[in-house]
Design a protein around this motif. Structure first.
Motif, PDB file in Angstrom:
ATOM      1  N   VAL A 240       0.838  -1.203   0.000  1.00 28.72           N
ATOM      2  CA  VAL A 240       0.000   0.000   0.000  1.00 28.72           C
ATOM      3  C   VAL A 240       0.871   1.251   0.000  1.00 28.72           C
ATOM      4  CG1 VAL A 240      -1.701   1.319   1.309  1.00 28.72           C
ATOM      5  CG2 VAL A 240      -1.943  -1.154   1.097  1.00 28.72           C
TER       6      VAL A 240
ATOM      7  N   PHE B 129       1.005   4.222  -3.075  1.00 20.57           N
ATOM      8  CA  PHE B 129       0.748   5.657  -2.909  1.00 20.57           C
ATOM      9  C   PHE B 129       2.004   6.495  -3.169  1.00 20.57           C
ATOM     10  CE2 PHE B 129      -3.124   4.166  -0.934  1.00 20.57           C
ATOM     11  CZ  PHE B 129      -4.029   5.105  -1.380  1.00 20.57           C
TER      12      PHE B 129
ATOM     13  N   MET C 173       2.647   6.439  -6.908  1.00 17.93           N
ATOM     14  CA  MET C 173       1.592   7.186  -7.593  1.00 17.93           C
ATOM     15  C   MET C 173       1.860   8.690  -7.497  1.00 17.93           C
ATOM     16  SD  MET C 173      -2.545   7.135  -7.179  1.00 17.93           S
ATOM     17  CE  MET C 173      -2.500   7.862  -5.556  1.00 17.93           C
ATOM     18  N   SER C 174       2.388   9.132  -6.363  1.00 10.84           N
ATOM     19  CA  SER C 174       2.672  10.563  -6.215  1.00 10.84           C
ATOM     20  C   SER C 174       3.740  11.017  -7.219  1.00 10.84           C
ATOM     21  CB  SER C 174       3.103  10.888  -4.781  1.00 10.84           C
ATOM     22  OG  SER C 174       4.418  10.436  -4.518  1.00 10.84           O
TER      23      SER C 174
ATOM     24  N   LEU D  19      -2.315   0.197  -7.617  1.00  8.14           N
ATOM     25  CA  LEU D  19      -3.541   0.461  -6.848  1.00  8.14           C
ATOM     26  C   LEU D  19      -4.404  -0.791  -6.735  1.00  8.14           C
ATOM     27  CD1 LEU D  19      -4.578   3.991  -8.159  1.00  8.14           C
ATOM     28  CD2 LEU D  19      -3.720   3.413  -5.869  1.00  8.14           C
TER      29      LEU D  19
ATOM     30  N   ALA E 299      -2.899  -2.874  -4.046  1.00  8.63           N
ATOM     31  CA  ALA E 299      -3.095  -2.263  -2.727  1.00  8.63           C
ATOM     32  C   ALA E 299      -4.535  -2.387  -2.247  1.00  8.63           C
ATOM     33  CB  ALA E 299      -2.680  -0.792  -2.767  1.00  8.63           C
ATOM     34  N   ARG E 300      -5.480  -2.446  -3.161  1.00  8.97           N
ATOM     35  CA  ARG E 300      -6.890  -2.506  -2.754  1.00  8.97           C
ATOM     36  C   ARG E 300      -7.222  -3.797  -2.020  1.00  8.97           C
ATOM     37  NH1 ARG E 300     -10.177  -2.455  -8.302  1.00  8.97           N
ATOM     38  NH2 ARG E 300     -11.549  -1.282  -6.961  1.00  8.97           N
TER      39      ARG E 300
ATOM     40  N   LEU F  17      -6.850   2.572   3.705  1.00 10.35           N
ATOM     41  CA  LEU F  17      -6.054   2.855   2.505  1.00 10.35           C
ATOM     42  C   LEU F  17      -6.376   1.864   1.388  1.00 10.35           C
ATOM     43  CD1 LEU F  17      -2.594   3.847   4.011  1.00 10.35           C
ATOM     44  CD2 LEU F  17      -4.309   5.336   2.960  1.00 10.35           C
TER      45      LEU F  17
ATOM     46  N   SER G 286      -7.534   2.977  -2.189  1.00  8.25           N
ATOM     47  CA  SER G 286      -6.866   2.448  -3.382  1.00  8.25           C
ATOM     48  C   SER G 286      -7.880   1.946  -4.395  1.00  8.25           C
ATOM     49  CB  SER G 286      -5.924   1.293  -3.007  1.00  8.25           C
ATOM     50  OG  SER G 286      -4.915   1.709  -2.162  1.00  8.25           O
TER      51      SER G 286
ATOM     52  N   LEU H 289      -9.641   4.975  -5.992  1.00 10.46           N
ATOM     53  CA  LEU H 289      -8.748   5.635  -6.956  1.00 10.46           C
ATOM     54  C   LEU H 289      -8.583   4.788  -8.215  1.00 10.46           C
ATOM     55  CD1 LEU H 289      -5.992   7.004  -4.564  1.00 10.46           C
ATOM     56  CD2 LEU H 289      -7.477   8.371  -6.036  1.00 10.46           C
TER      57      LEU H 289
END
Length: 96
Positions: free
Chosen positions: A16, A20, A23-24, A54, A57-58, A66, A70, A73
């Motif tokens: 996770v 993130f 992704m940033s 993502l 992470a989901r 989170l 995820s 998003l």
């Protein structure tokens, strides 16, 4: 011997976090670009990388809030970009 459950929880949290963090880095450019690859060695698009991470992470059980974010998003970006699959690395491509 390491505790397998503790290792899995740490791995889920790292998945996770990596989704993130990366992704940033990729999202600003991914929102501007079309999902085509740049010239040079084969590489996944930013869109494919973001969606794949993502999606991974989901499914985390270590950080439910989170993981839920995820998923939202991922669904929102998939609606924007469509399904952008992450191809196998050339060395692992079963079609090669």
């Amino acid at each position: 011997m390491p505790d397998a459950a503790a290792f899995r929880a740490d791995l889920d949290a790292a998945t996770v976090g990596w989704a993130f963090l990366s992704m940033s880095w990729f999202l600003p450019r991914a929102l501007l670009a079309s999902p085509t690859t740049a010239p040079g060695p084969p590489a996944p698009t930013h869109q494919a990388t973001i969606l794949h991470r993502l999606d991974q992470a989901r499914h985390s059980s270590a950080t439910p809030a989170l993981a839920e974010l995820s998923g939202r998003l991922h669904d929102t970006l998939t609606a924007r970009w469509g399904s952008v699959p992450l191809p196998y690395a050339p060395a692992f491509d079963p079609g090669s």
